[in-house]
Motif scaffolding. Structure first.
Motif, PDB file in Angstrom:
ATOM      1  N   GLY A  16      -1.120  14.126  65.435  1.00  0.00           N
ATOM      2  CA  GLY A  16      -1.030  13.081  64.426  1.00  0.00           C
ATOM      3  C   GLY A  16      -0.907  13.693  63.047  1.00  0.00           C
ATOM      4  N   GLU A  17      -0.955  12.859  62.014  1.00  0.00           N
ATOM      5  CA  GLU A  17      -0.733  13.326  60.649  1.00  0.00           C
ATOM      6  C   GLU A  17      -1.731  14.417  60.254  1.00  0.00           C
ATOM      7  OE1 GLU A  17       1.173  13.803  57.115  1.00  0.00           O
ATOM      8  OE2 GLU A  17       1.808  12.588  58.829  1.00  0.00           O
ATOM      9  N   CYS A  18      -2.991  14.192  60.504  1.00  0.00           N
ATOM     10  CA  CYS A  18      -4.021  15.220  60.316  1.00  0.00           C
ATOM     11  C   CYS A  18      -5.003  15.107  61.473  1.00  0.00           C
ATOM     12  CB  CYS A  18      -4.738  15.042  58.980  1.00  0.00           C
ATOM     13  SG  CYS A  18      -4.291  16.296  57.756  1.00  0.00           S
ATOM     14  N   ALA A  19      -4.453  15.094  62.681  1.00  0.00           N
ATOM     15  CA  ALA A  19      -5.265  14.922  63.882  1.00  0.00           C
ATOM     16  C   ALA A  19      -4.637  15.669  65.039  1.00  0.00           C
ATOM     17  CB  ALA A  19      -5.397  13.435  64.228  1.00  0.00           C
ATOM     18  N   LEU A  20      -5.512  16.272  65.857  1.00  0.00           N
ATOM     19  CA  LEU A  20      -5.092  16.906  67.101  1.00  0.00           C
ATOM     20  C   LEU A  20      -6.051  16.453  68.193  1.00  0.00           C
ATOM     21  CD1 LEU A  20      -4.408  20.583  65.904  1.00  0.00           C
ATOM     22  CD2 LEU A  20      -2.691  18.867  66.520  1.00  0.00           C
ATOM     23  N   ASP A  21      -5.525  15.792  69.211  1.00  0.00           N
ATOM     24  CA  ASP A  21      -6.318  15.387  70.362  1.00  0.00           C
ATOM     25  C   ASP A  21      -5.810  16.125  71.596  1.00  0.00           C
ATOM     26  OD1 ASP A  21      -7.805  13.548  68.890  1.00  0.00           O
ATOM     27  OD2 ASP A  21      -6.384  11.931  69.273  1.00  0.00           O
ATOM     28  N   VAL A  22      -6.729  16.527  72.455  1.00  0.00           N
ATOM     29  CA  VAL A  22      -6.361  17.087  73.746  1.00  0.00           C
ATOM     30  C   VAL A  22      -6.836  16.123  74.820  1.00  0.00           C
ATOM     31  CG1 VAL A  22      -6.743  18.956  75.400  1.00  0.00           C
ATOM     32  CG2 VAL A  22      -6.347  19.490  72.992  1.00  0.00           C
ATOM     33  N   VAL A  23      -5.927  15.763  75.735  1.00  0.00           N
ATOM     34  CA  VAL A  23      -6.274  14.899  76.862  1.00  0.00           C
ATOM     35  C   VAL A  23      -6.001  15.653  78.159  1.00  0.00           C
ATOM     36  CG1 VAL A  23      -5.818  12.760  75.615  1.00  0.00           C
ATOM     37  CG2 VAL A  23      -3.982  13.824  76.922  1.00  0.00           C
TER      38      VAL A  23
ATOM     39  N   LYS B 283     -10.509  12.549  76.645  1.00  0.00           N
ATOM     40  CA  LYS B 283      -9.860  12.899  75.390  1.00  0.00           C
ATOM     41  C   LYS B 283     -10.874  13.573  74.482  1.00  0.00           C
ATOM     42  CE  LYS B 283      -9.774  10.159  71.884  1.00  0.00           C
ATOM     43  NZ  LYS B 283     -10.269  10.958  70.728  1.00  0.00           N
ATOM     44  N   GLU B 284     -10.476  14.672  73.860  1.00  0.00           N
ATOM     45  CA  GLU B 284     -11.318  15.331  72.873  1.00  0.00           C
ATOM     46  C   GLU B 284     -10.494  15.598  71.616  1.00  0.00           C
ATOM     47  OE1 GLU B 284     -14.471  15.776  73.113  1.00  0.00           O
ATOM     48  OE2 GLU B 284     -14.742  15.341  75.256  1.00  0.00           O
ATOM     49  N   SER B 285     -11.132  15.433  70.474  1.00  0.00           N
ATOM     50  CA  SER B 285     -10.476  15.699  69.189  1.00  0.00           C
ATOM     51  C   SER B 285     -10.844  17.089  68.701  1.00  0.00           C
ATOM     52  CB  SER B 285     -10.891  14.656  68.146  1.00  0.00           C
ATOM     53  OG  SER B 285     -10.464  13.362  68.536  1.00  0.00           O
ATOM     54  N   LEU B 286      -9.845  17.838  68.274  1.00  0.00           N
ATOM     55  CA  LEU B 286     -10.096  19.170  67.752  1.00  0.00           C
ATOM     56  C   LEU B 286     -10.604  19.081  66.314  1.00  0.00           C
ATOM     57  CD1 LEU B 286      -8.365  19.797  70.263  1.00  0.00           C
ATOM     58  CD2 LEU B 286      -7.298  21.646  68.950  1.00  0.00           C
ATOM     59  N   PRO B 287     -11.512  19.987  65.921  1.00  0.00           N
ATOM     60  CA  PRO B 287     -11.983  19.988  64.526  1.00  0.00           C
ATOM     61  C   PRO B 287     -10.834  20.322  63.570  1.00  0.00           C
ATOM     62  CG  PRO B 287     -13.403  21.337  65.942  1.00  0.00           C
ATOM     63  CD  PRO B 287     -12.173  21.033  66.729  1.00  0.00           C
ATOM     64  N   ILE B 288     -10.653  19.492  62.559  1.00  0.00           N
ATOM     65  CA  ILE B 288      -9.585  19.673  61.575  1.00  0.00           C
ATOM     66  C   ILE B 288     -10.229  19.906  60.207  1.00  0.00           C
ATOM     67  CG2 ILE B 288      -7.581  18.609  60.459  1.00  0.00           C
ATOM     68  CD1 ILE B 288      -7.104  19.186  63.374  1.00  0.00           C
ATOM     69  N   PRO B 289      -9.730  20.882  59.437  1.00  0.00           N
ATOM     70  CA  PRO B 289     -10.294  21.102  58.093  1.00  0.00           C
ATOM     71  C   PRO B 289     -10.278  19.833  57.254  1.00  0.00           C
ATOM     72  CG  PRO B 289      -8.815  22.901  58.696  1.00  0.00           C
ATOM     73  CD  PRO B 289      -8.680  21.865  59.763  1.00  0.00           C
ATOM     74  N   GLN B 290     -11.337  19.612  56.501  1.00  0.00           N
ATOM     75  CA  GLN B 290     -11.467  18.380  55.726  1.00  0.00           C
ATOM     76  C   GLN B 290     -10.399  18.260  54.649  1.00  0.00           C
ATOM     77  OE1 GLN B 290     -15.486  18.049  54.249  1.00  0.00           O
ATOM     78  NE2 GLN B 290     -16.323  17.534  56.271  1.00  0.00           N
ATOM     79  N   ASP B 291      -9.861  19.395  54.198  1.00  0.00           N
ATOM     80  CA  ASP B 291      -8.848  19.349  53.143  1.00  0.00           C
ATOM     81  C   ASP B 291      -7.429  19.203  53.694  1.00  0.00           C
ATOM     82  OD1 ASP B 291      -8.634  21.848  54.283  1.00  0.00           O
ATOM     83  OD2 ASP B 291      -8.556  22.953  52.381  1.00  0.00           O
ATOM     84  N   CYS B 292      -7.302  18.919  54.976  1.00  0.00           N
ATOM     85  CA  CYS B 292      -5.979  18.800  55.599  1.00  0.00           C
ATOM     86  C   CYS B 292      -5.155  17.692  54.937  1.00  0.00           C
ATOM     87  CB  CYS B 292      -6.136  18.516  57.098  1.00  0.00           C
ATOM     88  SG  CYS B 292      -4.576  18.174  57.956  1.00  0.00           S
ATOM     89  N   GLN B 293      -3.899  18.013  54.669  1.00  0.00           N
ATOM     90  CA  GLN B 293      -2.951  17.038  54.161  1.00  0.00           C
ATOM     91  C   GLN B 293      -1.932  16.628  55.230  1.00  0.00           C
ATOM     92  OE1 GLN B 293      -3.192  15.742  50.939  1.00  0.00           O
ATOM     93  NE2 GLN B 293      -5.139  16.866  51.012  1.00  0.00           N
ATOM     94  N   SER B 294      -1.589  17.574  56.122  1.00  0.00           N
ATOM     95  CA  SER B 294      -0.608  17.252  57.155  1.00  0.00           C
ATOM     96  C   SER B 294      -0.629  18.300  58.257  1.00  0.00           C
ATOM     97  CB  SER B 294       0.799  17.159  56.567  1.00  0.00           C
ATOM     98  OG  SER B 294       1.251  18.429  56.144  1.00  0.00           O
ATOM     99  N   VAL B 295      -0.300  17.870  59.456  1.00  0.00           N
ATOM    100  CA  VAL B 295      -0.022  18.745  60.601  1.00  0.00           C
ATOM    101  C   VAL B 295       1.335  18.311  61.134  1.00  0.00           C
ATOM    102  CG1 VAL B 295      -0.703  19.445  62.919  1.00  0.00           C
ATOM    103  CG2 VAL B 295      -2.459  19.048  61.178  1.00  0.00           C
ATOM    104  N   GLU B 296       2.269  19.256  61.208  1.00  0.00           N
ATOM    105  CA  GLU B 296       3.602  18.886  61.683  1.00  0.00           C
ATOM    106  C   GLU B 296       3.696  18.915  63.197  1.00  0.00           C
ATOM    107  OE1 GLU B 296       8.308  20.251  61.399  1.00  0.00           O
ATOM    108  OE2 GLU B 296       6.864  21.003  59.936  1.00  0.00           O
ATOM    109  N   THR B 297       3.203  19.985  63.824  1.00  0.00           N
ATOM    110  CA  THR B 297       3.366  20.111  65.266  1.00  0.00           C
ATOM    111  C   THR B 297       2.316  21.056  65.822  1.00  0.00           C
ATOM    112  OG1 THR B 297       5.015  20.428  67.009  1.00  0.00           O
ATOM    113  CG2 THR B 297       4.984  22.054  65.247  1.00  0.00           C
ATOM    114  N   ALA B 298       2.145  21.038  67.142  1.00  0.00           N
ATOM    115  CA  ALA B 298       1.171  21.907  67.814  1.00  0.00           C
ATOM    116  C   ALA B 298       1.644  22.173  69.230  1.00  0.00           C
ATOM    117  CB  ALA B 298      -0.216  21.264  67.836  1.00  0.00           C
ATOM    118  N   THR B 299       1.204  23.315  69.781  1.00  0.00           N
ATOM    119  CA  THR B 299       1.480  23.661  71.174  1.00  0.00           C
ATOM    120  C   THR B 299       0.200  24.136  71.836  1.00  0.00           C
ATOM    121  OG1 THR B 299       2.241  25.849  70.440  1.00  0.00           O
ATOM    122  CG2 THR B 299       3.922  24.190  70.884  1.00  0.00           C
TER     123      THR B 299
END
Length: 394
Positions: free
Chosen positions: A114-121, A137-153
């Motif tokens: 997501g925009e500033c979110a990463l979930d693993v299912v 489903k678990e949410s990965l810890p994201i830095p509080q100052d995150c503005q955007s995440v484009e992609t993940a593998t």
């Protein structure tokens, strides 16, 4: 195009070109095939985003995850159509839609972006019910100052431990999990990258490789983690290539059975009659070789390449092309062929649709294709249509 080459033989399967260009063979009468959609969603570019792998095959069938307006959708290939897997998709309602899949045996782990979110299912195939079932489903810890995440593998190493790599603003970060469910805080592999840059994480023999672009320094960079070592113990940065505008945020890789890896990337040269892509080959000792290919022309603007191979067999490269004359798109399917004096990139078919608009975001499986099984690639348009092609038809 003049080909300069120095050849080293690392294995019977693959020889590596030290420097120079690959030869691109674009046939004047490349076959064209118009495809009809296999599925429709309320979400444009549903097979995005680079460099994610969204499909897999096993003894239970052919599977694909696509984006939709209300969350990702798991699809299964039935005899005459692709069918939505209702119960899994209900469990995924309103989760982020951009997915990368790691499948092994009866389990699939998927990272959703997501925009500033990463979930693993995790989903597990039920032999009793003959379908996948959502487990958690678990949410990965994201830095509080995150503005955007484009992609993940996501990937899994030889110790059965899991890794996720993602761009967070101007940083490349990795997360680690012993069991796929309990995730560490992120570890920063690189900072001061361009906000447009992305990463890719790949399983190699007894190690994982994290690779990313840095357009600020015109670099493609790798760091290695040895399986079983402390999660934050990564190698120093390894320069795959630097300079000459060779970096852009398009990365995709395949790992051969002998432990070597091939990666395709786009560069930022963006000049007519100059290569837009680079084939990057990594031998088992970690040495990289870079081979530019596929020119930008007055007519053709290529983008977003992916690569996969048939076990101990053919290597396929697939990318989107925009016709600069009429603004129509098609998918170019190519075979990469090893020659005595280098490499040849041969276009073998152009896949087209009947829409007036964008087609692209080609995806396939993270695993190599099996010789006697379907070899499916997928792409989408900006109207929500999903398309598929079986390379066995070539």
């Amino acid at each position: 195009m003049k080909l300069k080459s120095i050849l080293l033989s690392f294995s019977p399967f693959i020889c590596l070109l030290i420097s120079g260009y690959g030869v691109f063979s674009q046939e004047t009468n490349t076959p064209e095939l118009y495809l009809e959609p296999i599925f429709h969603v309320n979400y444009g570019d549903a097979t995005a985003d680079k460099p994610q792998s969204k499909s897999w095959a096993n003894q239970y069938g052919q599977w694909l995850i696509v984006g939709d307006a209300d969350g990702p959708k798991l699809l299964k290939k039935e005899t005459t159509a692709w069918a939505s897997q209702f119960e899994v998709n209900k469990a995924w309602h309103n989760l982020p839609s951009r997915a990368d899949v790691y499948n092994k045996d009866d389990e699939a782990h998927i990272v959703l972006v997501g925009e500033c979110a990463l979930d693993v299912v995790q989903i597990t195939y039920s032999h009793q019910n003959k379908k996948y079932e959502h487990q958690w489903k678990e949410s990965l810890p994201i830095p509080q100052d995150c503005q955007s995440v484009e992609t993940a593998t996501i990937t899994r190493d030889s110790k059965n431990q899991f890794w996720v790599s993602a761009d967070v603003d101007q940083r490349i970060m990795v997360w680690h999990s012993i069991n796929g469910r309990d995730w560490s805080d992120p570890f920063t592999l690189a900072d001061n990258i361009n906000a447009d840059d992305i990463s890719l994480i790949v399983t190699l023999k007894n190690q994982v490789s994290a690779i990313w672009s840095n357009q600020n320094t015109q670099s493609i960079i790798e760091r290695i983690h040895i399986d079983g070592e402390e999660p934050n113990n990564w190698s120093a940065p390894i320069i795959v290539q630097q300079g000459d505008n060779n970096a852009d945020d398009h990365l995709n890789a395949t790992v051969f059975e002998n432990g070597e890896m091939a990666m395709v990337t786009k560069n930022s040269v963006d000049k007519i009659d100059q290569p837009q892509f680079v084939l990057r080959l990594r031998d088992k000792e970690g040495r990289w070789i870079n081979i530019p290919y596929e020119n930008l022309t007055e007519e053709r603007s290529p983008s977003r390449p992916i690569i996969n191979h048939v076990e101990s067999g053919k290597i396929f490269e697939v990318h989107a092309v925009k016709n600069r004359g009429n603004n129509l798109y098609f998918i170019s399917v190519n075979e990469i062929i090893k020659k005595k004096d280098g490499w040849e990139f041969r276009e073998i078919i152009q896949l087209k649709t009947k829409i007036i608009g964008k087609n692209g975001d080609v995806t396939s499986s993270k695993a190599s294709f099996l010789p006697n099984e379907p070899k499916l690639i997928f792409f989408s348009d900006d109207l929500g249509n999903i398309y598929s092609f079986d390379l066995n038809k070539l």
